[in-house]
Motif scaffolding. Structure first.
Motif, PDB file in Angstrom:
ATOM      1  N   SER A 243       0.856  -1.184   0.000  1.00 29.72           N
ATOM      2  CA  SER A 243       0.000   0.000   0.000  1.00 29.72           C
ATOM      3  C   SER A 243       0.894   1.236   0.000  1.00 29.72           C
ATOM      4  O   SER A 243       2.063   1.169   0.374  1.00 29.72           O
ATOM      5  N   VAL A 244       0.306   2.335  -0.445  1.00 27.07           N
ATOM      6  CA  VAL A 244       1.046   3.594  -0.537  1.00 27.07           C
ATOM      7  C   VAL A 244       0.188   4.721   0.009  1.00 27.07           C
ATOM      8  O   VAL A 244      -0.965   4.888  -0.400  1.00 27.07           O
ATOM      9  N   GLY A 245       0.743   5.489   0.922  1.00 26.32           N
ATOM     10  CA  GLY A 245       0.145   6.748   1.339  1.00 26.32           C
ATOM     11  C   GLY A 245       1.099   7.851   0.895  1.00 26.32           C
ATOM     12  O   GLY A 245       2.319   7.692   0.985  1.00 26.32           O
ATOM     13  N   LEU A 289      11.889  11.084 -13.404  1.00 25.60           N
ATOM     14  CA  LEU A 289      12.289  11.465 -12.045  1.00 25.60           C
ATOM     15  C   LEU A 289      11.698  10.499 -11.018  1.00 25.60           C
ATOM     16  O   LEU A 289      12.395  10.037 -10.099  1.00 25.60           O
ATOM     17  N   LEU A 290      10.418  10.189 -11.169  1.00 26.22           N
ATOM     18  CA  LEU A 290       9.765   9.272 -10.223  1.00 26.22           C
ATOM     19  C   LEU A 290      10.456   7.912 -10.242  1.00 26.22           C
ATOM     20  O   LEU A 290      10.747   7.331  -9.196  1.00 26.22           O
ATOM     21  N   VAL A 314       5.321  -2.161  -5.763  1.00 26.78           N
ATOM     22  CA  VAL A 314       5.238  -0.938  -4.957  1.00 26.78           C
ATOM     23  C   VAL A 314       5.797   0.253  -5.739  1.00 26.78           C
ATOM     24  O   VAL A 314       5.306   1.384  -5.613  1.00 26.78           O
ATOM     25  N   ARG A 315       6.801  -0.002  -6.597  1.00 26.84           N
ATOM     26  CA  ARG A 315       7.341   1.098  -7.416  1.00 26.84           C
ATOM     27  C   ARG A 315       6.278   1.593  -8.408  1.00 26.84           C
ATOM     28  O   ARG A 315       6.036   2.793  -8.533  1.00 26.84           O
ATOM     29  N   ALA A 320       2.356   5.705 -10.055  1.00 24.34           N
ATOM     30  CA  ALA A 320       1.015   6.062 -10.552  1.00 24.34           C
ATOM     31  C   ALA A 320       0.309   6.994  -9.576  1.00 24.34           C
ATOM     32  O   ALA A 320      -0.326   7.981  -9.984  1.00 24.34           O
ATOM     33  N   LEU A 321       0.427   6.696  -8.287  1.00 22.41           N
ATOM     34  CA  LEU A 321      -0.240   7.536  -7.276  1.00 22.41           C
ATOM     35  C   LEU A 321       0.355   8.951  -7.259  1.00 22.41           C
ATOM     36  O   LEU A 321      -0.380   9.948  -7.228  1.00 22.41           O
TER      37      LEU A 321
END
Ligand code: SF4
Length: 336
Positions: A243-245, A289-290, A314-315, A320-321
């Motif tokens: 998960s990503v916050g 950059l991301l 996760v990358r 995308a987020l």
């Protein structure tokens, strides 16, 4: 299940005194994780001290945009609070991504932070597990580890912290407030969880008898946009595969003034991607950059065969987020 005694605390002082006096006495609030573990024989308290009715369920918003949330405020109340939804959407989204409606009605803020890993060996008392029985070994490395950690793990334990909410609190630079019989202290969420090292039986800095009283959230910077995204094996009632916050603030030239990134499902704590954050700061956002920033963070990953897919996952999810958040921040600047 071991027979246990139940004590309904008369006050916060009474609760702290009762738990501090006996290493086999535990606090009980929502009980959504503790009682499950008791049924499995993983937790075997002699006494439970009920704190669910104590005046620890406050939710206070400050004029500057910050907030203070009591330890026993339920996850449902916090996720549904209009000002939490407006000022800290990542927190509301993360809570709603976890568990079920019924569980969120009982589960508390403090209990959510303190929930135990869902590593299958930890929950099965017939198996060795360094976290449950120190020194007994860790069968996960050569056994089932698809859901376990790739960052910040040790040879003693590769378990992940399962809380969605803790990931959001990491993004929000939250502080956890604790007290014992004589003193109070405040611990940054980033320092709240203890790396497994050789002592994976210890999850957090909380000492026996210490009580979490509240969690404070500083206001987000002006213009910050935040979001939580969870990848799971089924749409509801499942823990994060990853998960990503994240929170993004752009400056007037469209450069990234601040990016905060925290990951769940990959480490024994919410993993704040500080290397990636530093790589992004003061640069014009772009896909290249991301990619570069996230790859720099993930250079430290130590995946095993079954969970190596988490590195790419996760990358990709984070890129995308962040792309979405940058677009939202740009749109808001145009319409302001
Ligand atoms: Fe126990 Fe940690 Fe190994 Fe899981 S990964 S079996 S929790 S020591």
């Amino acid at each position: 299940m071991r027979t246990f005694a139940y004590h309904r605390a008369a006050s916060v002082d009474d609760a702290v005194a009762a738990v501090s006096a006996d290493p086999e006495t535990l606090y009980l609030a929502g009980g959504t994780n503790l009682v499950d573990l008791m049924k499995l024989g993983v937790r075997r308290p002699r006494v439970l001290v009920d704190i669910s009715h104590l005046p620890l369920n406050h939710l206070t918003h400050h004029a500057d945009g910050g907030a203070v949330i009591g330890a026993t405020a339920t996850n449902a109340v916090v996720a549904g609070d209009p000002l939490i939804r407006r000022n800290f959407p990542v927190l509301s989204e993360s809570i709603l991504a976890g568990a079920s409606g019924q569980l969120r009605n009982s589960a508390t803020m403090a209990g959510n932070l303190l929930q135990k890993t869902r590593c299958a060996y930890f929950q099965d008392v017939s198996k060795p597990c360094n976290k449950r029985a120190p020194g007994s070994g860790c069968p996960a490395g050569t056994g089932a580890h698809r859901d376990l950690g790739i960052l910040g793990v040790s040879s003693s334990c590769i378990a992940t912290q399962p809380s969605d909410m803790a990931v959001a609190l990491s993004v929000l630079d939250a502080t956890v407030h604790l007290r014992n019989a004589t003193t109070e202290r405040a611990v940054a969420l980033q320092d709240f969880y203890v790396p497994p090292g050789n002592t994976p039986d210890r999850d957090t800095v909380v000492e026996h008898g210490e009580l979490i009283t509240e969690i404070s959230l500083p206001a987000l910077p002006a213009g910050a946009v935040t979001r939580y995204h969870k990848v799971r094996d089924r749409w509801s009632y499942a823990f994060a595969v990853v998960s990503v916050g994240a929170a993004v603030v752009l400056d007037d030239d469209g450069r990234i003034e601040q990016a905060r990134i925290a990951w769940g499902g990959v480490a024994p704590r919410p993993w704040r991607a500080s290397i990636a954050e530093a790589e992004l700061r003061h640069h014009k956002p772009s896909r290249q950059l991301l990619e570069r920033a996230l790859r720099a963070e993930l250079r430290h990953a130590t995946p095993l065969p079954q969970n190596a897919f988490k590195v790419d996952l996760v990358r990709e999810v984070t890129a995308a987020l962040l792309t979405d958040l940058v677009r939202t921040a740009e749109d808001r600047k145009v319409t302001r």
